[in-house]
Design a protein around this motif. Structure first.
Motif, mmCIF file in Angstrom:
data_model
loop_
_atom_site.group_PDB
_atom_site.id
_atom_site.type_symbol
_atom_site.label_atom_id
_atom_site.label_comp_id
_atom_site.label_asym_id
_atom_site.label_seq_id
_atom_site.Cartn_x
_atom_site.Cartn_y
_atom_site.Cartn_z
ATOM 1 N N GLU A 190 0.938 -1.413 0.052
ATOM 2 C CA GLU A 190 -0.257 -0.214 -0.073
ATOM 3 C C GLU A 190 0.904 1.220 -0.154
ATOM 4 N N SER A 191 1.845 1.289 0.695
ATOM 5 C CA SER A 191 2.965 2.368 0.570
ATOM 6 C C SER A 191 3.458 2.520 -0.581
ATOM 7 N N ALA A 192 3.813 1.574 -1.226
ATOM 8 C CA ALA A 192 4.435 1.465 -2.570
ATOM 9 C C ALA A 192 3.501 2.037 -3.537
ATOM 10 N N ARG A 193 2.236 1.680 -3.539
ATOM 11 C CA ARG A 193 1.299 2.303 -4.223
ATOM 12 C C ARG A 193 1.174 3.657 -4.072
ATOM 13 N N ARG A 194 1.367 4.414 -2.976
ATOM 14 C CA ARG A 194 1.100 5.792 -2.766
ATOM 15 C C ARG A 194 2.382 6.604 -3.317
ATOM 16 N N VAL A 195 3.546 5.752 -3.060
ATOM 17 C CA VAL A 195 4.654 6.608 -3.235
ATOM 18 C C VAL A 195 4.807 6.852 -4.860
ATOM 19 N N ALA A 196 4.581 5.554 -5.502
ATOM 20 C CA ALA A 196 4.340 5.472 -6.865
ATOM 21 C C ALA A 196 3.579 6.396 -7.614
ATOM 22 N N ALA A 197 2.335 6.713 -6.864
ATOM 23 C CA ALA A 197 1.285 7.774 -7.425
ATOM 24 C C ALA A 197 1.943 9.266 -7.194
ATOM 25 N N THR A 201 7.263 9.962 -11.949
ATOM 26 C CA THR A 201 8.381 10.119 -13.118
ATOM 27 C C THR A 201 9.488 9.345 -12.566
ATOM 28 N N THR A 202 9.451 8.741 -11.284
ATOM 29 C CA THR A 202 10.715 8.090 -10.772
ATOM 30 C C THR A 202 11.003 6.666 -11.230
ATOM 31 N N ARG A 203 11.967 6.081 -11.421
ATOM 32 C CA ARG A 203 12.251 4.682 -11.820
ATOM 33 C C ARG A 203 11.561 3.736 -10.976
ATOM 34 N N PHE A 204 11.200 3.998 -9.717
ATOM 35 C CA PHE A 204 10.214 3.133 -8.789
ATOM 36 C C PHE A 204 8.794 3.198 -9.390
ATOM 37 N N ALA A 205 8.165 4.222 -9.585
ATOM 38 C CA ALA A 205 7.105 4.391 -10.206
ATOM 39 C C ALA A 205 6.949 3.640 -11.595
ATOM 40 N N ARG A 206 7.845 3.809 -12.370
ATOM 41 C CA ARG A 206 7.757 3.169 -13.865
ATOM 42 C C ARG A 206 7.813 1.660 -13.296
ATOM 43 N N GLU A 207 8.705 1.164 -12.613
ATOM 44 C CA GLU A 207 8.868 -0.282 -12.423
ATOM 45 C C GLU A 207 7.459 -0.732 -11.637
ATOM 46 N N TYR A 208 6.914 0.125 -10.771
ATOM 47 C CA TYR A 208 5.696 -0.375 -10.216
ATOM 48 C C TYR A 208 4.406 -0.488 -11.312
ATOM 49 N N ARG A 209 4.413 0.480 -12.403
ATOM 50 C CA ARG A 209 3.508 0.388 -13.008
ATOM 51 C C ARG A 209 3.674 -0.706 -14.182
ATOM 52 N N ASP A 217 0.163 8.553 -12.079
ATOM 53 C CA ASP A 217 -0.534 9.585 -11.362
ATOM 54 C C ASP A 217 0.253 10.980 -11.833
ATOM 55 N N ARG A 218 -0.315 12.109 -11.443
ATOM 56 C CA ARG A 218 0.239 13.532 -11.785
ATOM 57 C C ARG A 218 0.779 13.889 -10.526
ATOM 58 N N GLY A 219 0.915 13.258 -9.283
ATOM 59 C CA GLY A 219 1.454 13.685 -8.017
ATOM 60 C C GLY A 219 2.723 14.599 -8.287
ATOM 61 N N ALA A 220 3.152 15.239 -7.257
ATOM 62 C CA ALA A 220 4.548 15.667 -7.404
ATOM 63 C C ALA A 220 5.490 14.854 -6.925
ATOM 64 N N ALA A 221 6.880 14.768 -7.461
ATOM 65 C CA ALA A 221 7.866 13.970 -6.754
ATOM 66 C C ALA A 221 8.224 14.823 -5.443
ATOM 67 N N GLY A 222 8.383 14.117 -4.503
ATOM 68 C CA GLY A 222 8.997 14.553 -2.945
ATOM 69 C C GLY A 222 7.769 15.276 -2.403
ATOM 70 N N ASP A 223 8.185 16.251 -1.332
ATOM 71 C CA ASP A 223 6.955 16.645 -0.558
ATOM 72 C C ASP A 223 7.538 17.851 0.036
#
Length: 223
Positions: A190-197, A201-209, A217-223
């Motif tokens: 679940e935390s992996a899904r949220r971070v990827a969303a 644009t991260t490598r992690f998100a691309r691998e997750y997808r 998702d169109r969320g911003a990287a970082g906080d």
């Protein structure tokens, strides 16, 4: 400000890394996500303006490949996570004699700017250390302006109060602590899904997808 980035990483070997992602991910898939997270973290460190990037590595460097060859790495010592962190900080200080920020491989959405801000907090505030708390109660980063104080071996890790315990031990040792921005660790599916969303644009998100066929998702990287 001259500073170093210290990364605590574990070789992405199936069945030995990110085991809490299984299920729903297979051990091989969890290792692929871990590999992507390491690459993202190395990229953020390289872009942060740090004059040295060091990796304290548990396991064989071969599965990580080329991203690791561009920076210095050394083996983690045996022991608890706290003991390994203290040793890694001491090794980093001996090699660089400069402020340093440590980060793990659980925050692939970390940005170069955030890493620099963690260290900058130790210069612009009255603090000599900056602690980045994680949403799960742990911590995702710790920066020291001066020679690190070895207190992490006294902290119980992987608990909901690990961040608070770390803050208490630092203050007990006379270290003035500032708080860096909070981030979410990738601990489970679940935390992996949220971070990827949040950081599409991260490598992690691309691998997750790739593994889940989830839309970007169109969320911003970082906080």
């Amino acid at each position: 400000m001259t500073f170093a980035v210290l990364i605590m990483a574990k070789s992405p070997i199936p069945g030995q890394v990110k085991t809490r992602l299984s299920p729903p991910f297979s051990p091989t898939e969890a290792a692929r996500l871990a590999h992507a997270a390491i690459e993202d973290t190395l990229a953020a460190a390289a872009a942060s303006g740090a004059h040295r990037v060091l990796v304290a590595l548990a396991g064989d460097p071969a599965p990580i490949g080329p991203p690791l060859t561009d920076c210095e790495h050394f083996p983690q010592r045996p022991g608890t996570l706290g003991q390994r962190l203290d040793h890694a900080f001491a090794t980093c200080w001996a090699a660089t004699r400069s402020p340093a920020v440590v980060v793990g491989m659980d925050t692939p959405h970390v940005t170069a700017q955030l890493l620099g801000e963690c260290v900058e907090l130790t210069r612009t505030s009255a603090a000599t250390a900056a602690l980045g708390l994680a949403h799960d109660g742990g911590f995702w980063s710790l920066a020291f302006r001066e020679q690190p104080v070895p207190v992490l071996h006294r902290v119980a890790m992987s608990r909901p109060d690990t961040g608070a315990l770390t803050q208490r031990e630092l203050r007990t040792a006379g270290v003035r602590v500032a708080l860096a921005p909070q981030l979410e660790d990738v601990d489970d599916a679940e935390s992996a899904r949220r971070v990827a969303a949040a950081a599409p644009t991260t490598r992690f998100a691309r691998e997750y997808r790739r593994l889940t066929r989830a839309p970007a998702d169109r969320g911003a990287a970082g906080d």
